[in-house]
Design a protein around this motif. Structure first.
Motif, PDB file in Angstrom:
ATOM      1  N   GLU A  21     -11.251  -4.229   0.606  1.00  0.00           N
ATOM      2  CA  GLU A  21     -12.212  -4.220  -1.034  1.00  0.00           C
ATOM      3  C   GLU A  21     -12.872  -2.335  -2.057  1.00  0.00           C
ATOM      4  O   GLU A  21     -12.589  -2.523  -2.528  1.00  0.00           O
ATOM      5  CB  GLU A  21     -13.784  -3.999  -0.200  1.00  0.00           C
ATOM      6  N   THR A  22     -12.399  -1.521  -0.908  1.00  0.00           N
ATOM      7  CA  THR A  22     -12.635  -0.130  -0.336  1.00  0.00           C
ATOM      8  C   THR A  22     -11.290   0.339  -1.544  1.00  0.00           C
ATOM      9  O   THR A  22     -10.759   1.179  -2.571  1.00  0.00           O
ATOM     10  CB  THR A  22     -13.000   0.795   0.662  1.00  0.00           C
ATOM     11  N   VAL A  23     -10.046  -0.046  -0.662  1.00  0.00           N
ATOM     12  CA  VAL A  23      -8.787   0.418  -1.537  1.00  0.00           C
ATOM     13  C   VAL A  23      -9.228  -0.534  -2.729  1.00  0.00           C
ATOM     14  O   VAL A  23      -8.754   0.168  -3.996  1.00  0.00           O
ATOM     15  CB  VAL A  23      -7.929  -0.337  -1.044  1.00  0.00           C
ATOM     16  N   LYS A  24      -9.012  -1.696  -3.259  1.00  0.00           N
ATOM     17  CA  LYS A  24      -9.431  -2.310  -4.490  1.00  0.00           C
ATOM     18  C   LYS A  24      -9.952  -1.429  -5.314  1.00  0.00           C
ATOM     19  O   LYS A  24      -9.907  -1.346  -6.626  1.00  0.00           O
ATOM     20  CB  LYS A  24      -9.260  -4.000  -4.446  1.00  0.00           C
ATOM     21  N   GLU A  25     -11.409  -1.063  -4.997  1.00  0.00           N
ATOM     22  CA  GLU A  25     -12.178   0.299  -5.672  1.00  0.00           C
ATOM     23  C   GLU A  25     -11.913   0.908  -6.283  1.00  0.00           C
ATOM     24  O   GLU A  25     -11.967   1.437  -7.503  1.00  0.00           O
ATOM     25  CB  GLU A  25     -13.461  -0.577  -5.172  1.00  0.00           C
ATOM     26  N   LEU A  26     -10.940   1.667  -5.392  1.00  0.00           N
ATOM     27  CA  LEU A  26     -10.608   2.698  -6.055  1.00  0.00           C
ATOM     28  C   LEU A  26      -9.424   2.275  -6.759  1.00  0.00           C
ATOM     29  O   LEU A  26      -9.126   3.466  -7.677  1.00  0.00           O
ATOM     30  CB  LEU A  26     -10.606   3.399  -4.971  1.00  0.00           C
ATOM     31  N   VAL A  27      -8.268   1.415  -6.391  1.00  0.00           N
ATOM     32  CA  VAL A  27      -7.106   1.448  -7.094  1.00  0.00           C
ATOM     33  C   VAL A  27      -7.478   0.832  -9.618  1.00  0.00           C
ATOM     34  O   VAL A  27      -7.165   1.711  -9.829  1.00  0.00           O
ATOM     35  CB  VAL A  27      -6.505  -0.072  -6.768  1.00  0.00           C
ATOM     36  N   GLU A  28      -8.924   0.199  -8.905  1.00  0.00           N
ATOM     37  CA  GLU A  28      -9.588  -0.635 -10.044  1.00  0.00           C
ATOM     38  C   GLU A  28     -10.032   0.448 -11.181  1.00  0.00           C
ATOM     39  O   GLU A  28     -10.185   0.569 -11.384  1.00  0.00           O
ATOM     40  CB  GLU A  28     -10.016  -1.521 -10.012  1.00  0.00           C
ATOM     41  N   LYS A  29     -10.016   1.696 -10.644  1.00  0.00           N
ATOM     42  CA  LYS A  29     -10.809   2.952 -10.659  1.00  0.00           C
ATOM     43  C   LYS A  29      -9.965   3.670 -11.106  1.00  0.00           C
ATOM     44  O   LYS A  29      -9.845   4.665 -11.585  1.00  0.00           O
ATOM     45  CB  LYS A  29     -11.865   3.726 -10.250  1.00  0.00           C
ATOM     46  N   GLU A  39       1.432  -4.385  -4.353  1.00  0.00           N
ATOM     47  CA  GLU A  39       2.667  -3.454  -3.312  1.00  0.00           C
ATOM     48  C   GLU A  39       1.655  -2.366  -2.981  1.00  0.00           C
ATOM     49  O   GLU A  39       0.667  -1.950  -3.648  1.00  0.00           O
ATOM     50  CB  GLU A  39       3.875  -2.946  -4.729  1.00  0.00           C
ATOM     51  N   VAL A  40       2.052  -2.437  -2.058  1.00  0.00           N
ATOM     52  CA  VAL A  40       1.348  -1.423  -0.820  1.00  0.00           C
ATOM     53  C   VAL A  40       2.965  -0.361  -0.847  1.00  0.00           C
ATOM     54  O   VAL A  40       4.163  -1.505   0.043  1.00  0.00           O
ATOM     55  CB  VAL A  40       0.730  -0.973   0.698  1.00  0.00           C
ATOM     56  N   GLU A  41       2.874   1.045  -0.491  1.00  0.00           N
ATOM     57  CA  GLU A  41       4.662   1.731  -0.083  1.00  0.00           C
ATOM     58  C   GLU A  41       4.526   1.725   0.882  1.00  0.00           C
ATOM     59  O   GLU A  41       3.326   3.064   1.282  1.00  0.00           O
ATOM     60  CB  GLU A  41       4.880   2.241  -1.452  1.00  0.00           C
ATOM     61  N   HIS A  91       2.319  -3.484   9.408  1.00  0.00           N
ATOM     62  CA  HIS A  91       0.737  -2.975   8.927  1.00  0.00           C
ATOM     63  C   HIS A  91       0.908  -2.842   7.233  1.00  0.00           C
ATOM     64  O   HIS A  91       0.085  -3.458   6.957  1.00  0.00           O
ATOM     65  CB  HIS A  91      -0.431  -2.039   9.487  1.00  0.00           C
ATOM     66  N   SER A  92       1.361  -1.835   6.758  1.00  0.00           N
ATOM     67  CA  SER A  92       2.053  -2.121   5.308  1.00  0.00           C
ATOM     68  C   SER A  92       1.663  -3.023   4.351  1.00  0.00           C
ATOM     69  O   SER A  92       1.168  -4.361   3.837  1.00  0.00           O
ATOM     70  CB  SER A  92       3.153  -1.002   5.035  1.00  0.00           C
ATOM     71  N   ARG A  93       2.606  -4.174   5.246  1.00  0.00           N
ATOM     72  CA  ARG A  93       2.721  -5.968   5.211  1.00  0.00           C
ATOM     73  C   ARG A  93       2.488  -6.480   4.613  1.00  0.00           C
ATOM     74  O   ARG A  93       1.383  -7.651   3.679  1.00  0.00           O
ATOM     75  CB  ARG A  93       3.988  -6.513   5.633  1.00  0.00           C
ATOM     76  N   LEU A  94       0.969  -6.549   5.697  1.00  0.00           N
ATOM     77  CA  LEU A  94      -0.174  -7.352   5.885  1.00  0.00           C
ATOM     78  C   LEU A  94      -0.612  -6.710   4.681  1.00  0.00           C
ATOM     79  O   LEU A  94      -1.895  -7.180   3.845  1.00  0.00           O
ATOM     80  CB  LEU A  94      -0.781  -7.597   7.242  1.00  0.00           C
ATOM     81  N   LEU A  95      -0.997  -4.972   4.830  1.00  0.00           N
ATOM     82  CA  LEU A  95      -2.204  -4.893   3.612  1.00  0.00           C
ATOM     83  C   LEU A  95      -2.051  -5.421   1.997  1.00  0.00           C
ATOM     84  O   LEU A  95      -2.542  -5.684   1.336  1.00  0.00           O
ATOM     85  CB  LEU A  95      -2.451  -3.003   3.715  1.00  0.00           C
ATOM     86  N   GLN A  96      -0.099  -5.239   1.946  1.00  0.00           N
ATOM     87  CA  GLN A  96       0.274  -5.388   0.410  1.00  0.00           C
ATOM     88  C   GLN A  96      -0.244  -7.429   0.467  1.00  0.00           C
ATOM     89  O   GLN A  96      -0.429  -7.290  -0.215  1.00  0.00           O
ATOM     90  CB  GLN A  96       2.102  -5.230   0.824  1.00  0.00           C
ATOM     91  N   LYS A  97       0.076  -7.734   1.476  1.00  0.00           N
ATOM     92  CA  LYS A  97      -0.778  -9.537   1.343  1.00  0.00           C
ATOM     93  C   LYS A  97      -2.343  -9.229   1.202  1.00  0.00           C
ATOM     94  O   LYS A  97      -2.697 -10.310  -0.388  1.00  0.00           O
ATOM     95  CB  LYS A  97      -0.504 -10.200   2.961  1.00  0.00           C
ATOM     96  N   HIS A  98      -3.465  -8.786   1.671  1.00  0.00           N
ATOM     97  CA  HIS A  98      -3.999  -9.333   1.443  1.00  0.00           C
ATOM     98  C   HIS A  98      -4.766  -8.255   0.253  1.00  0.00           C
ATOM     99  O   HIS A  98      -5.794  -8.519  -0.466  1.00  0.00           O
ATOM    100  CB  HIS A  98      -5.043  -8.653   2.424  1.00  0.00           C
ATOM    101  N   ARG A 101      -9.340  -5.778  11.316  1.00  0.00           N
ATOM    102  CA  ARG A 101      -9.550  -4.830  10.702  1.00  0.00           C
ATOM    103  C   ARG A 101      -8.765  -4.667   9.095  1.00  0.00           C
ATOM    104  O   ARG A 101      -9.125  -3.506   8.226  1.00  0.00           O
ATOM    105  CB  ARG A 101      -8.897  -3.752  11.761  1.00  0.00           C
ATOM    106  N   ILE A 102      -7.517  -4.580   9.214  1.00  0.00           N
ATOM    107  CA  ILE A 102      -6.803  -4.548   8.010  1.00  0.00           C
ATOM    108  C   ILE A 102      -7.219  -5.072   6.813  1.00  0.00           C
ATOM    109  O   ILE A 102      -7.582  -4.725   5.321  1.00  0.00           O
ATOM    110  CB  ILE A 102      -5.167  -5.009   7.719  1.00  0.00           C
ATOM    111  N   ARG A 103      -7.612  -6.239   6.310  1.00  0.00           N
ATOM    112  CA  ARG A 103      -8.971  -6.784   5.663  1.00  0.00           C
ATOM    113  C   ARG A 103      -9.519  -6.216   5.255  1.00  0.00           C
ATOM    114  O   ARG A 103     -10.608  -6.188   4.549  1.00  0.00           O
ATOM    115  CB  ARG A 103      -9.340  -8.274   6.156  1.00  0.00           C
ATOM    116  N   ALA A 104     -10.694  -6.273   6.587  1.00  0.00           N
ATOM    117  CA  ALA A 104     -11.941  -5.381   6.311  1.00  0.00           C
ATOM    118  C   ALA A 104     -11.776  -3.811   5.238  1.00  0.00           C
ATOM    119  O   ALA A 104     -12.903  -3.798   4.843  1.00  0.00           O
ATOM    120  CB  ALA A 104     -12.576  -4.709   7.657  1.00  0.00           C
ATOM    121  N   HIS A 105     -10.882  -3.330   4.610  1.00  0.00           N
ATOM    122  CA  HIS A 105     -10.466  -2.145   4.342  1.00  0.00           C
ATOM    123  C   HIS A 105     -10.376  -2.620   2.721  1.00  0.00           C
ATOM    124  O   HIS A 105     -10.069  -2.072   1.764  1.00  0.00           O
ATOM    125  CB  HIS A 105     -10.258  -0.821   4.320  1.00  0.00           C
TER     126      HIS A 105
END
Length: 407
Positions: free
Chosen positions: A44-52, A87-89, A76-83, A38-42
């Motif tokens: 795409e959305t997060v990257k798209e928003l950051v890239e904008k 950096e995810v604070e 969860h934050s560490r795994l998000l940061q990895k995928h 489920r962490i990996r699933a999101h």
């Protein structure tokens, strides 16, 4: 419904609050996460928003108060940061002064994950979007953002503050996970996508029966292929003698009281298919027996049933698979579910796979063609969607879109 997506609402150089669902299974002994799908699933959305150029603040829940998986989101934050490969604070707060200060001072292009939103008692309340728009959670956080994105389809059956309150006060859209789920499941209701085959198995009999009742009522299914305990229920409703031991299994599962509902569906002409043979265990040995002469304990559907079901699957334009045909925890009783899944994936139709047991048979999502196969993150939301019930988070996005149109 009008569900705006990231293509409809252009978030750029803004601070955006994103509701995700990274609620994951937790090892009760170590407290560590067992799966990060489920962490990996999101990502795409997060990257798209950051890239904008947006500053992205993520909010999610994990478990429920009192349960062993009710933990904070630091891992969860560490795994998000990895995928995400950035950096995810992690902020160990949700709406207090510390969290608000972090959000105010964050730089555009950065990502923050707030702590478990269910640490806030308001998030445990089921109420209307209008009521939740006035909650402390929404009132304290919304002034810090220019937009809100809901990417948490798996939680969309909950009418809680983080899911339904923000769309009424912020420019809002669905994220890519939410968009894919809604787009895939819309095929279930599209009359042009036919024939539709539903494969219903597993042990959640009442849930499956509710779905079947809705499919029949709305004439959405061309055929409903049953396995697992729901197949046994319909077999008994049809008048087949499955033997004392299998009736005891159904009694222990608390489903004998549903026989009249199953019989009513059969008498109405519902397109429900019942196995013609079963794979049973008797004296430690595995046998195949016809459905009208069962002497062992049913563990799976038989090979003749698989062949019949496969012929239906081959001609389908939409195939929805929810629950296995047998007790797949035992390797001896996995073959029928594997065979049907293989036939569905080789078919030219669109396949929707829901439920952890069926997903576990995939052998990794990297092996599937995502243009014709949708693996739902849904769970309870998928169940209610198929059962014809409204999903509050989608209704809140619809309300937000219609208000924006009036402006």
């Amino acid at each position: 419904m009008v569900i705006p997506t990231l293509d409809d609402v252009n978030f750029t150089n803004s601070k955006v609050l994103v509701r995700i669902d990274i609620n994951s299974p937790v090892d009760s002994k170590s407290g560590k996460l067992l799966d990060d799908s489920r962490i990996r699933a999101h990502v795409e959305t997060v990257k798209e928003l950051v890239e904008k150029g947006n500053g992205v603040v993520l909010v999610s829940h994990q478990g429920r108060p009192g349960d062993s998986d009710f933990i904070d989101l630091e891992e969860h934050s560490r795994l998000l940061q990895k995928h995400l490969d950035m950096e995810v604070e992690f902020v160990g707060d949700v709406m207090g002064p510390y969290a608000r200060e972090k959000i105010k001072n964050m730089k555009l292009g950065s990502v923050i994950l707030l702590d478990n939103v269910r640490f806030v008692s308001e998030e445990l309340i089921e109420a209307s979007p209008l009521q939740h728009a006035k909650s402390y959670l929404v009132r304290r956080l919304s002034p810090l953002f220019q937009g809100y994105v809901n990417d948490a389809f798996a939680a969309s059956h909950r009418s809680q503050a983080s899911l339904v309150g923000f769309p009424l006060v912020l420019k809002s859209s669905a994220g890519r996970v939410m968009e894919r789920e809604v787009s895939a499941l819309a095929k279930v209701f599209n009359p042009e996508d036919s024939p539709k085959i539903f494969i219903m198995g597993g042990g959640k009999v009442l849930d499956s029966l509710r779905i079947i009742e809705n499919l029949v009522k709305r004439r959405l299914a061309d055929r409903i292929l049953t396995g697992g305990l729901i197949a046994e229920l319909f077999a008994v409703a049809k008048g087949l003698d499955l033997g004392k031991e299998n009736l005891q299994v159904l009694e222990k599962a608390g489903v004998l009281g549903l026989i009249s509902r199953a019989r009513k569906l059969l008498l109405s002409g519902a397109p429900v298919e019942i196995p013609v043979d079963f794979k049973v265990e008797k004296g430690g040995q595995v046998h195949e027996e016809p459905a009208n002469k069962v002497t062992g304990i049913i563990k799976d559907v038989g090979s003749t049933t698989v062949n019949i079901y496969s012929s239906f699957v081959r001609d389908a334009k939409v195939i929805v698979m929810r629950g296995p045909m047998g007790v797949i925890e035992d390797e001896r009783f996995r073959e029928s579910s594997r065979a049907l899944l293989k036939n569905a994936l080789e078919n030219q139709g669109y396949v929707i796979i829901g439920g952890g047991h069926m997903i576990s048979l995939l052998g990794g999502e990297g092996q599937i063609d995502k243009s014709k196969v949708h693996v739902s993150t849904g769970g309870g939301a998928l169940l209610l969607f198929l059962a014809g019930e409204k999903l509050p988070a989608l209704e809140a996005l619809d309300m937000s879109a219609k208000e924006a149109m009036k402006a």
